[in-house]
Design a protein around this motif. Structure first.
Motif, PDB file in Angstrom:
ATOM      1  N   THR A 181       0.809  -1.214   0.000  1.00  0.00           N
ATOM      2  CA  THR A 181       0.000   0.000   0.000  1.00  0.00           C
ATOM      3  C   THR A 181       0.843   1.265   0.000  1.00  0.00           C
ATOM      4  O   THR A 181       0.349   2.335  -0.296  1.00  0.00           O
ATOM      5  CB  THR A 181      -0.913   0.049   1.234  1.00  0.00           C
ATOM      6  OG1 THR A 181      -0.091  -0.117   2.392  1.00  0.00           O
ATOM      7  CG2 THR A 181      -1.959  -1.046   1.182  1.00  0.00           C
ATOM      8  N   TYR A 182       2.098   1.161   0.353  1.00  0.00           N
ATOM      9  CA  TYR A 182       2.947   2.351   0.323  1.00  0.00           C
ATOM     10  C   TYR A 182       4.292   1.922  -0.248  1.00  0.00           C
ATOM     11  O   TYR A 182       4.589   0.731  -0.326  1.00  0.00           O
ATOM     12  CB  TYR A 182       3.125   2.937   1.733  1.00  0.00           C
ATOM     13  CG  TYR A 182       3.912   2.043   2.651  1.00  0.00           C
ATOM     14  CD1 TYR A 182       3.309   0.978   3.278  1.00  0.00           C
ATOM     15  CD2 TYR A 182       5.272   2.260   2.854  1.00  0.00           C
ATOM     16  CE1 TYR A 182       4.033   0.133   4.091  1.00  0.00           C
ATOM     17  CE2 TYR A 182       6.006   1.416   3.666  1.00  0.00           C
ATOM     18  CZ  TYR A 182       5.384   0.356   4.282  1.00  0.00           C
ATOM     19  OH  TYR A 182       6.109  -0.485   5.073  1.00  0.00           O
ATOM     20  N   TYR A 202       5.140   1.845  -3.165  1.00  0.00           N
ATOM     21  CA  TYR A 202       4.756   0.934  -4.245  1.00  0.00           C
ATOM     22  C   TYR A 202       5.667   1.173  -5.449  1.00  0.00           C
ATOM     23  O   TYR A 202       5.743   2.287  -5.961  1.00  0.00           O
ATOM     24  CB  TYR A 202       3.301   1.208  -4.611  1.00  0.00           C
ATOM     25  CG  TYR A 202       2.676   0.167  -5.502  1.00  0.00           C
ATOM     26  CD1 TYR A 202       1.819  -0.786  -5.000  1.00  0.00           C
ATOM     27  CD2 TYR A 202       2.965   0.145  -6.862  1.00  0.00           C
ATOM     28  CE1 TYR A 202       1.251  -1.739  -5.817  1.00  0.00           C
ATOM     29  CE2 TYR A 202       2.411  -0.812  -7.686  1.00  0.00           C
ATOM     30  CZ  TYR A 202       1.552  -1.751  -7.158  1.00  0.00           C
ATOM     31  OH  TYR A 202       0.996  -2.693  -7.970  1.00  0.00           O
ATOM     32  N   LYS A 233       0.240   4.394  -2.014  1.00  0.00           N
ATOM     33  CA  LYS A 233       0.109   4.182  -3.463  1.00  0.00           C
ATOM     34  C   LYS A 233      -0.965   5.086  -4.061  1.00  0.00           C
ATOM     35  O   LYS A 233      -0.987   5.316  -5.259  1.00  0.00           O
ATOM     36  CB  LYS A 233      -0.173   2.715  -3.768  1.00  0.00           C
ATOM     37  CG  LYS A 233      -1.509   2.197  -3.276  1.00  0.00           C
ATOM     38  CD  LYS A 233      -1.683   0.743  -3.698  1.00  0.00           C
ATOM     39  CE  LYS A 233      -2.989   0.182  -3.150  1.00  0.00           C
ATOM     40  NZ  LYS A 233      -3.188  -1.217  -3.555  1.00  0.00           N
ATOM     41  N   ASN A 270       0.725   7.603  -6.082  1.00  0.00           N
ATOM     42  CA  ASN A 270       1.530   7.216  -7.245  1.00  0.00           C
ATOM     43  C   ASN A 270       1.064   7.860  -8.553  1.00  0.00           C
ATOM     44  O   ASN A 270       1.890   8.340  -9.323  1.00  0.00           O
ATOM     45  CB  ASN A 270       1.555   5.695  -7.395  1.00  0.00           C
ATOM     46  CG  ASN A 270       2.657   5.062  -6.566  1.00  0.00           C
ATOM     47  OD1 ASN A 270       3.173   5.693  -5.650  1.00  0.00           O
ATOM     48  ND2 ASN A 270       3.021   3.838  -6.883  1.00  0.00           N
ATOM     49  N   SER A 317       3.110   2.572 -12.256  1.00  0.00           N
ATOM     50  CA  SER A 317       3.124   1.643 -11.128  1.00  0.00           C
ATOM     51  C   SER A 317       3.074   0.220 -11.670  1.00  0.00           C
ATOM     52  O   SER A 317       2.289  -0.081 -12.560  1.00  0.00           O
ATOM     53  CB  SER A 317       1.913   1.906 -10.231  1.00  0.00           C
ATOM     54  OG  SER A 317       1.904   3.249  -9.815  1.00  0.00           O
ATOM     55  N   PHE A 320      -3.041  -2.112 -11.298  1.00  0.00           N
ATOM     56  CA  PHE A 320      -2.764  -1.217 -10.170  1.00  0.00           C
ATOM     57  C   PHE A 320      -4.039  -0.460  -9.771  1.00  0.00           C
ATOM     58  O   PHE A 320      -4.769   0.033 -10.623  1.00  0.00           O
ATOM     59  CB  PHE A 320      -1.674  -0.221 -10.584  1.00  0.00           C
ATOM     60  CG  PHE A 320      -1.429   0.865  -9.576  1.00  0.00           C
ATOM     61  CD1 PHE A 320      -0.700   0.600  -8.431  1.00  0.00           C
ATOM     62  CD2 PHE A 320      -1.934   2.141  -9.774  1.00  0.00           C
ATOM     63  CE1 PHE A 320      -0.474   1.605  -7.495  1.00  0.00           C
ATOM     64  CE2 PHE A 320      -1.708   3.143  -8.838  1.00  0.00           C
ATOM     65  CZ  PHE A 320      -0.980   2.871  -7.703  1.00  0.00           C
TER      66      PHE A 320
END
Lengths: 257, 285
Positions: free
Chosen positions: B179-180, B182, B199, B202, B233, B241
């Motif tokens: 979740t982070y 990413y 994310k 992103n 991503s 994604f």
């Protein structure tokens, strides 16, 4: 048949003053299994690493006939191309499966890695292929999402083989693939290997100290002692009628059961 | 209350050079930044200096900011989206002292925004610079412990192992659970760690008109994404994604589009969702 798949000419490697292997030459043809036997320390693994491009030999050359780009000198390729070759057209099976596997990720991810490395981006398809290969190496598909560190030694070795074969390699290097396994597991693995090699028309360079394995799997045999090849020929011929004193000793030292 | 220390650290009295770092160091960092901008996503090593705050508190970001800041700049510092957390306040005050710059909490007014863990909700514009504080610059670090090997993998663009980690996440959780931090592909060439931003942020990196600079102080790496650079991503064709979504809206401003923090506000476990970007939230109230 045009050119040999792999050909070594005068390959030698020394570590400081110690000669690991010296002046080794041979040709390997498509579909052929070449065994390298000899006692521990005779330079088998060093030779295998030189052939697979993992070690740079001090002398000699190794030429490989690629699928599409003609023949290449393995050690003069750029590192990028050599690594690409190693994960597409080649396979390498280590004695210790832990060296050849990613122990921290599931079996499916282990098998799928080569596919993803060459650009596969569809999870379902990658997983499907992984499951297919699990079946082909006789591992229960239910174990697809388990990590290899929950596997037994024999299963790990089979998983390592699947991980290598998923990219349809033409040439597989094997370093004592049955070493460290108990006899019944060894026998099953040998059966499996023999089936795969024949079915996929693989060429194999197999390093082993076990003459039984060599007898079962290989077509041709090279006997090494102290870094040099002392005898080579058809497997049956070498094992049934050894000429060199060292080979005679090796054959005679098999324990009759 | 006037802050008398501003006079104490003016360049004339020789206590500190303008912007805290000496000119040689700034020049070295600027060179690294130029190289990073020229090769988007590539991690450029630089000679990181000791800064007056501990590693992990933004030493990389603060060095990048110090190397690019000038008197005409307006600085905004955010930490987890907020302008008023300890780290954001102290870094903002630090630059007000050593670089005599104007500071702001409004995203649109800032020329340099140093950030930790968030990209502002207000869209960035041409000429703005976003400076990220990065704890672990190497996206492959948890997959491949050897630095020599990760560099080779980047050099040869061998990114199968990154995809393996995403595969593993789906196999284990049924979806890409990261979740982070990413991983992203920058300009179709280098895989880059976007620093621990959610994310959710992103997509804001992709073709952003602002210059993005990433500074890792402990690992001594700088990398960059120039304006309008594609940032993708990583994902699978059948597991694309996706960003986080919430069923709630912000309790303060009612936003349904921003990144929400969940807060527990009393002993009975009552929950409240509020925007993590305080400036965005305040501007909407």
């Amino acid at each position: 048949m045009s050119a040999p798949l792999l050909s070594a000419r005068g390959v030698g490697k020394r570590f400081g003053g110690r000669v690991a292997c010296h002046d080794v030459s041979f040709d390997l043809w498509r579909g052929e299994v070449l065994g390298i036997v000899g006692e521990s320390g005779s330079g088998k693994t060093t030779l295998l690493n030189c052939l697979a491009g993992r070690l740079l030999p001090d002398s000699g050359s190794v030429t490989y006939e690629t699928k599409s780009a003609g023949s290449v000198d393995v050690h003069r390729l750029s590192e990028a191309r050599r690594r690409l070759l190693a994960r597409t057209e080649w396979g390498f099976v280590n004695q210790d499966a832990r060296e050849g596997l990613r122990m921290g990720v599931s079996a499916g991810a282990n098998i799928g890695e080569r596919l993803m490395a060459v650009g596969a981006r569809h999870y379902g398809e990658i997983r499907g292929q992984a499951a297919d290969w699990m079946t082909r190496v006789e591992i229960d598909v239910e174990r697809l999402d388990d990590r290899p560190n929950t596997y037994s030694g024999g299963m790990r070795q089979r998983l390592q083989i699947a991980r290598n074969l998923v990219s349809n390699p033409r040439l597989v290097f094997m370093d004592e693939p049955t070493g460290g396994l108990d006899v019944s597991v060894q026998a099953r693995l040998l059966d499996l290997l023999r089936g795969l090699v024949e079915g996929l028309h693989l060429s194999v360079v197999l390093v082993t100290h076990d003459l039984g394995v060599a007898r079962l799997l290989t077509h041709r045999l090279m006997v090494m002692q102290g870094g040099t090849v002392v005898e080579q020929g058809l497997t049956d011929q070498v094992l049934d009628d050894p000429q060199h004193p060292y080979t005679q000793m090796l054959v005679a030292s098999i324990l009759p059961v | 209350m006037p802050d008398t220390t501003i006079q104490d650290t003016s360049p004339q009295d020789g206590a500190y050079n303008y912007g805290y770092l000496d000119e040689q160091t700034k020049r070295m960092i600027r060179r690294a930044i130029l190289k990073a901008v020229a090769v988007p996503g590539y991690q450029v090593p630089f000679g990181g200096r000791e800064m007056p705050l501990p590693y992990g508190w933004g030493t990389g970001g603060i060095q990048v900011t110090a190397a690019i800041i000038g008197r005409e700049d307006t600085l905004k510092v955010i930490d987890q989206g907020a302008d008023d957390t300890t780290n954001a306040v102290s870094i903002r005050r630090f630059f007000a002292r050593v670089a005599q710059v104007a500071t702001t909490t409004h995203t649109a007014e800032a020329t340099i925004i140093q950030t930790r863990h968030r990209v502002p909700e207000t869209p960035l514009t041409d000429g703005q610079i976003l400076v990220f504080q990065v704890p672990i610059p190497e996206p492959l670090r948890m997959l491949e412990p050897r630095e020599t090997e990760t560099r080779t993998l980047h050099a040869l663009s061998e990114y199968g192992v990154m995809q393996v980690s995403l595969y593993e996440s789906i196999a284990r959780h049924g979806r890409i659970a990261k979740t982070y931090n990413y991983p992203v592909m920058v300009n179709g060439r280098y895989i880059m760690s976007p620093s621990p931003i959610p994310k959710f942020d992103n997509p804001k990196l992709d073709r952003s008109p602002a210059l993005q600079l990433y500074g890792a102080g402990r690992e001594k790496r700088i990398y960059a994404v120039p304006p309008h650079t594609p940032v993708k991503s990583l994902d699978f064709d059948d597991h694309p994604f996706e960003i986080e979504t919430w069923t709630e809206s912000c309790a303060l401003c009612g936003s349904t589009e921003s990144f929400l923090d969940e807060m527990i506000v009393d002993d009975t476990g009552k929950r409240l969702f509020v925007c993590s970007d305080t400036d965005y939230c305040e501007s909407r109230r």
